[in-house]
Structure formats: structure tokens, C-alpha cells
Motif scaffolding. Structure first.
Motif, short mmCIF file in Angstrom:
data_model
loop_
_atom_site.label_atom_id
_atom_site.label_comp_id
_atom_site.label_asym_id
_atom_site.label_seq_id
_atom_site.Cartn_x
_atom_site.Cartn_y
_atom_site.Cartn_z
N PHE A 67 0.83 -1.15 0.12
CA PHE A 67 0.15 -0.06 0.09
C PHE A 67 0.92 1.28 -0.15
CE2 PHE A 67 -1.81 -3.47 2.53
CZ PHE A 67 -2.82 -3.68 1.88
N PHE A 68 0.57 2.19 -0.81
CA PHE A 68 1.38 3.35 -0.81
C PHE A 68 0.47 4.73 -0.78
CE2 PHE A 68 3.64 0.42 -3.24
CZ PHE A 68 4.89 0.51 -2.83
N ALA A 69 1.26 5.76 0.15
CA ALA A 69 0.64 7.14 0.16
C ALA A 69 -0.65 7.00 0.73
CB ALA A 69 0.36 7.64 -1.39
N GLY A 70 -1.92 7.85 0.35
CA GLY A 70 -2.97 7.72 0.79
C GLY A 70 -3.94 6.60 1.28
N ARG A 127 -1.93 3.70 1.93
CA ARG A 127 -1.18 3.23 3.01
C ARG A 127 -1.85 3.99 4.27
NH1 ARG A 127 2.43 5.77 5.15
NH2 ARG A 127 3.02 7.07 3.44
N GLU A 128 -2.06 5.18 4.45
CA GLU A 128 -2.56 5.96 5.38
C GLU A 128 -3.64 5.60 5.88
OE1 GLU A 128 0.07 10.12 5.66
OE2 GLU A 128 -1.96 10.08 5.04
N PHE A 170 -2.64 2.03 -4.54
CA PHE A 170 -2.35 3.25 -4.45
C PHE A 170 -3.04 4.12 -5.11
CE2 PHE A 170 0.80 0.96 -7.59
CZ PHE A 170 0.36 2.03 -8.88
N PRO A 188 -3.80 7.74 -7.46
CA PRO A 188 -3.12 8.59 -8.66
C PRO A 188 -1.71 9.19 -8.35
CG PRO A 188 -5.56 8.94 -8.60
CD PRO A 188 -5.37 8.32 -7.33
N VAL A 189 -0.85 8.96 -9.26
CA VAL A 189 0.44 9.25 -8.97
C VAL A 189 0.90 10.64 -9.37
CG1 VAL A 189 1.25 6.89 -9.55
CG2 VAL A 189 1.04 8.89 -11.14
N THR A 190 1.61 11.45 -8.34
CA THR A 190 1.94 12.87 -8.53
C THR A 190 3.57 13.07 -8.61
OG1 THR A 190 1.85 13.01 -6.19
CG2 THR A 190 -0.19 13.49 -7.56
N GLU A 199 7.16 9.83 -1.76
CA GLU A 199 7.13 8.77 -1.55
C GLU A 199 7.16 7.84 -2.90
OE1 GLU A 199 3.85 7.31 1.04
OE2 GLU A 199 3.93 5.24 0.23
N LYS A 203 5.23 11.91 -15.55
CA LYS A 203 4.33 12.39 -14.86
C LYS A 203 2.95 11.82 -14.51
CE LYS A 203 5.62 17.16 -13.89
NZ LYS A 203 5.00 17.78 -12.87
N ALA A 258 4.63 7.33 -13.53
CA ALA A 258 5.59 6.65 -12.64
C ALA A 258 5.03 6.81 -11.21
CB ALA A 258 6.73 7.49 -12.63
N PHE A 310 5.01 7.71 -7.99
CA PHE A 310 5.49 8.73 -6.84
C PHE A 310 4.42 9.14 -6.31
CE2 PHE A 310 9.42 8.43 -9.92
CZ PHE A 310 10.23 8.41 -8.96
N TRP A 311 4.41 9.85 -5.01
CA TRP A 311 3.28 10.80 -4.55
C TRP A 311 3.88 11.62 -3.62
CZ3 TRP A 311 3.99 5.38 -4.63
CH2 TRP A 311 3.00 4.73 -5.58
N TRP A 362 -1.76 15.35 0.77
CA TRP A 362 -1.21 14.69 -0.28
C TRP A 362 -1.51 15.50 -1.58
CZ3 TRP A 362 1.98 10.57 -0.07
CH2 TRP A 362 2.00 9.87 1.26
N PRO A 382 -3.39 15.15 -8.28
CA PRO A 382 -2.80 15.13 -9.59
C PRO A 382 -3.39 16.41 -10.36
CG PRO A 382 -3.46 13.19 -9.43
CD PRO A 382 -4.08 13.95 -8.11
#
Lengths: 77, 141, 141, 77
Positions: free
Chosen positions: A8-11, A13-14, A71, A73-75, B54, B120, B123, B125-126, B137, B140
Motif C-alpha cells: 500500500f502506498f501514500a493515501g 497506506r495511511e 495506491f 493517482p500518482v504525482t 514517496e 508525470k 510513474a 511517485f506521491w 497529499w 494530480p
């Protein structure tokens, strides 16, 4: 190895309060089954899935030994 | 070449080092296009004090290598350089570097743009920002 | 900032120096787009041993400053850096550097591309190549 | 200052065998007149003109004290 490794990642995971979990593969056919097991919830649109470190859909098949990740959406970049 | 690192990133030194590692390129390229993304001190209406980035180790590198392969299949370019930070960052810190070498200007621009756009949007990444009113957080764009 | 020089050009050192000269920019930009044009050892079917680059002193600087003004009117960018060589060059020598800083990636790419495209089609420079079979003026692409 | 300063670059400079020339402004109305005077030729499509260091057309007016330059298509960058 009759387990599935779940990450789990980011939000996500939290919100779930965990980084990683090993679950029993019995009863698991696809990523959505994994999600229901680890979250106790129905799949949500804003949760993305990767199976073995590649993007997948919630109906993607999951087998024992697989790594499944959830996870938001990525940023990056 | 792909690298994901928590150490500070000096983009100009990294690019110069990549060129030194490829002495055989000398005279073969006429165009270099570079993009650097860095941390602004203001985002989505708030002052940003610091950020923690992250990522998904393993998947990140796989994804970036795939994007580089796609760009190399599509355009005639030399081996691009992609470096991305993770961990704690403060404003003005470089976050990402994409550098592309090619015989031709248009190709260098297009491939560089393709790589950063794919990075962007895909990949893993957060960004987690520390602002005056707390942590959040990043959403996007 | 525009500079036209006969001395060798170290693009990465120049970009780092431009950023150091603008400490007030720290944290205000999130995107840097850079283009470097350099001399290839092969052009229009011939091996190039060296090149001599002629220019029109005075008009060159005026033209490049005009292009920068146009880009700055059109997009929200910080002061771009443009450096162009003249005189004798050998393969692999950087010929031109364009660097643009902006809050946003798309703007940085577009402005950088605009400046190099306008420079290529209009700035008064003329390339004179030395090849195995003699000297020749380069024909525009 | 009843003269016009004329400059030549690259292939045009080589062909005419001169870099610079000061000509009498009498009888000169536009850039084409300057070209005819310095080259003995009619204006050619592949010769570009700048008047006072700005691109101009061959029919651009030219006055005493102006700087006029002739050169081939540019190849910088």
C-alpha cells in the motif's frame, strides 16, 4: 508459497494503516478480491492497482506468489 | 540510464557526467534537450515549506525503463538520462531530470517531452506537502 | 540574457551560473527546459573536420533580444539564457544554448522551442564547413 | 554624413570580394538601389537584406547614414 504479497502506498497506506501484508491466496482470483480482503471495502475508482509492478485493472488475475499494490493517482515529476 | 535517489540532485553535474561516460558519442549528436522539474514554494494556493516524496521501489525503475525504451523505439536518440528524487525535499530542490541526445533538434525535443509526460502521468511517485496549515497529499493536475 | 562569444561554451556551467545570479528565483520556478545545439562530425553527406561560424555583430544580439522579448510577452517565463558561439569550432563543440525557467512544464518547453526555432531561421549566423573535399557554406535545412 | 554604410556577409562577402563599403547616398532610394550600386547586378532572390540591422525587403527606403547589409540565408543554431 501459497500467499500473495500486498503493498500500500501514500493515501491508501495511511487510510488502511499498513504498508504491507501477506494474505492467503485461497479464494483470490483477481485484484478486486485482494482489495476486498485487505480493505473490507468494494473497489473504489480512485484506487489504482499494480500486479507484479505493472499497472493492471481490478479484474486482473492474481496468482499465489504475485505482488499486488494499491495506491492513489500518482504525482511525480 | 535511470536512477531513483534520496540524495540531492545536481542536474548540471549529472548531465556533464553522463556525457563524459559516453565519449563515443562525441560529434555524433547535434541536439540535447533537457527538462528539470523542481519544487516550488507555492502550490495549489498554499505556501509549501517542505515535501516528502514517496515511491514504489522496483516498480518505479521498471516503469521509467519502459518509458525510455518506448521513446528509443519511436525516435532516433542516444541513451537518455532520467534521475528522480524521493524522500524529503525543500523548495528549489530539483525533483526530476530528463536529458535526451539526438542528431536532430525536433527529435530531441519530442522524446524529452514524451519521457517527462509519461513519467508525470504514470510513474509511481506521491508528493506529500508540508504547508502552513498542515500536511496534505498533492492532487494530480 | 544574450551573449555571443568566440570562446568555448560550457553549457552546464553557464546554466548553473545563471541560476546563481538569480537567487531571487529560488522556489519560484518548477520547470526548466534547455536546448543545446552542438557540432556534428557529419553533415549533408560529408565528414566535417571543423567549422567557422560567421555572424553579423550588433544585429545578432538585437535579433536574439527581440526573440526573447517575444517569448516573454507570450509566455510567463523568467529571464531566459541564450548563448551562441561564433568563430572556429570543432566537432562536439556546443554552438548554442537556450535555457528557459517557468512555473510550468508546458510553458518552459514551448518558450524554449520558440526561441531556438526563431534563432535558427532568423539570427544572422553562417556556417562554413571544412570537409575532406574542401570548404563550403552550409545550406539551410 | 551623405553616405550609406554597406556590409556583406558569408557567401555574398566572398562573391563580391569585400566586407564593407561606404557609398554616396545620392541616387539611392531603396535597398535595391544599394545592391545594384555595390554588385552591378539586379537583386537576387537568395540575397537577404537588413537595413539598420533589421530584416527588410529590397524596396525598403534607405537614407543617408543608414547601414545596409546583404547576406545569404542564415544557418545558425
Amino acid at each position: 508459497m501459497n500467499t500473495i504479497s500486498v503493498r500500500f502506498f501514500a493515501g491508501v497506506r495511511e487510510r488502511l494503516g499498513k504498508e504491507q501484508e501477506l494474505i492467503d491466496a485461497r479464494g483470490i482470483a483477481c485484484a478486486a478480491d485482494v482489495w476486498r480482503r485487505v480493505s473490507g471495502d468494494a473497489p473504489a475508482a480512485q484506487v489504482l492497482v499494480a500486479v507484479n509492478q505493472e499497472y493492471a485493472l481490478m479484474d486482473h488475475p492474481v496468482h499465489p506468489g504475485d505482488e499486488v499494490a494499491f495506491f492513489p493517482p500518482v504525482t511525480g515529476g | 540510464m535511470v536512477r531513483v535517489q534520496s540524495q540531492p540532485l545536481d542536474p548540471w553535474a549529472e548531465i556533464a557526467a553522463h556525457e563524459r561516460r559516453h565519449q563515443q558519442w562525441v560529434g555524433t549528436f547535434g541536439a540535447t534537450a533537457v527538462f528539470i522539474g523542481s519544487l516550488r514554494d507555492f502550490n495549489q494556493g498554499q505556501v509549501v515549506a517542505e515535501m516528502s516524496l514517496e515511491h514504489y521501489p522496483g516498480m518505479t525503475e521498471k516503469h521509467l525503463e519502459k518509458v525510455i525504451r518506448e521513446a528509443s523505439d519511436r525516435w532516433e536518440i542516444l541513451e537518455p538520462l532520467v534521475i528522480h528524487r524521493y524522500g524529503r525535499l525543500v523548495p528549489a530542490d530539483p525533483i526530476v531530470l530528463v536529458a535526451v541526445w539526438s542528431a536532430h533538434r525536433d527529435v530531441a525535443f519530442r522524446a524529452c517531452r514524451y519521457i517527462i509526460d509519461e513519467l508525470k502521468t504514470r510513474a509511481p511517485f506521491w508528493k506529500h506537502e508540508q504547508t502552513a496549515t498542515g500536511r496534505r497529499w498533492v492532487i494530480p493536475e
